[in-house]
Design an enzyme around this catalytic site. Structure first.
Site, short mmCIF file in Angstrom:
data_model
loop_
_atom_site.label_atom_id
_atom_site.label_comp_id
_atom_site.label_asym_id
_atom_site.label_seq_id
_atom_site.Cartn_x
_atom_site.Cartn_y
_atom_site.Cartn_z
N SER A 105 0.86 -1.19 0.00
CA SER A 105 0.00 0.00 0.00
C SER A 105 0.89 1.23 0.00
O SER A 105 2.11 1.14 0.19
CB SER A 105 -0.88 -0.03 1.25
OG SER A 105 -1.52 1.23 1.46
N TYR A 115 -3.74 -1.17 9.86
CA TYR A 115 -3.55 -1.35 8.42
C TYR A 115 -2.13 -0.96 8.02
O TYR A 115 -1.45 -1.68 7.28
CB TYR A 115 -4.57 -0.50 7.66
CG TYR A 115 -4.54 -0.66 6.17
CD1 TYR A 115 -5.11 -1.77 5.55
CD2 TYR A 115 -3.94 0.30 5.35
CE1 TYR A 115 -5.09 -1.92 4.17
CE2 TYR A 115 -3.92 0.16 3.97
CZ TYR A 115 -4.49 -0.95 3.39
OH TYR A 115 -4.45 -1.10 2.02
#
Length: 257
Positions: free
Chosen positions: A151, A164
């Site tokens: 990410s 996350y």
């Protein structure tokens, strides 16, 4: 000998597993593989949605299979992997452990049960699926390809997404570590890091935050699942045979601005 791009970039006949395949980026990557002749097992916890997607692909003539399962449950992963391997006839060429979730809370308020859930799906299940895949791939003369999903928070901190961010940072480092151990054994493992993508995961972002991100993207738009088809085909094919341990941003230039 001339470089044959059609042969080198081909994934025709490859046997693949893509987790989280019922929606979003995972579905886009699975679709890209299917469209180019691969056989794909899509894994997802959403039974009804998964069945609909798999049926749609089969009706289009693609070799798609669905396995329903909970990647947060370590024991269930054993069953998921075995069912996937049964569907693929015992061969596995490509693993894309792409399933991921996100939960948003300020760090001082982040519920520990949600922290555990995010880490279990985004990191622990990724390693477990990789470990099982390696036990198959290392016995195959053709080896295998593993494509992890990072990410933008592999590099940045994000906001209100500590679990996350921790999980995706860990996945990128895990990829590098595994590449060191596997590169000399006919296994390629690399990490795709999507930028801001127009998927279900970002639906809960405020419009102000979305606008803030858009301004920084030189391409002038958010990405879509289709934008990951090319990178996943490259990493799944022989064209990437000398690439290992790479962390590849697919972000419209966001990272470099």
């Amino acid at each position: 000998m001339a470089f044959d791009g059609r042969e080198k970039f081909s994934v025709a006949g490859k046997k693949c597993i893509v987790t989280g395949g019922a929606q979003g980026l995972s579905r886009g990557m699975a679709e890209g593989l299917l469209e180019n002749g691969a056989e794909v097992v899509l894994v997802d916890v959403q039974a009804e949605k998964l069945q609909k997607v798999v049926t749609e692909y089969c009706e289009m003539g693609y070799k798609a299979h669905g396995v329903v399962g909970n990647l947060a449950d370590r024991a269930d992963i054993d069953r998921i992997f075995q069912e996937a391997m049964d569907a693929l006839g015992g061969q596995l060429d490509v693993l894309v452990p792409a399933a991921g979730i996100q939960r948003r809370h300020l760090p001082e308020e982040f519920p520990m049960e949600e922290w555990d859930l995010v880490l279990n799906i985004n990191l622990n299940a990724v390693f477990q699926m990789i470990q099982k895949s390696l036990q198959v791939m290392l016995k195959q003369p053709t080896g295998g390809k593993i494509i992890t999903i990072g990410s933008m928070v592999t590099w940045f901190g994000g906001t209100t997404v500590p679990a996350y961010t921790a999980s995706k940072g860990a996945v990128s480092q895990l990829t590098k570590s595994l590449a060191v151990d596997c590169a000399g054994r006919n296994i390629n493992i690399n990490c795709i890091c999507p930028g801001y993508m127009d998927t279900e995961m970002c639906a809960n972002m405020t419009q102000a935050r979305k606008d803030e991100c858009t301004v920084r993207i030189p391409a002038g738009r958010w990405g879509t699942p289709d934008d990951l088809k090319g990178p996943v085909l490259f990493l799944a094919s022989a064209a990437s045979d000398y690439l290992n341990g790479a962390t590849i941003p697919v972000d419209g230039g966001y990272l470099v601005k």
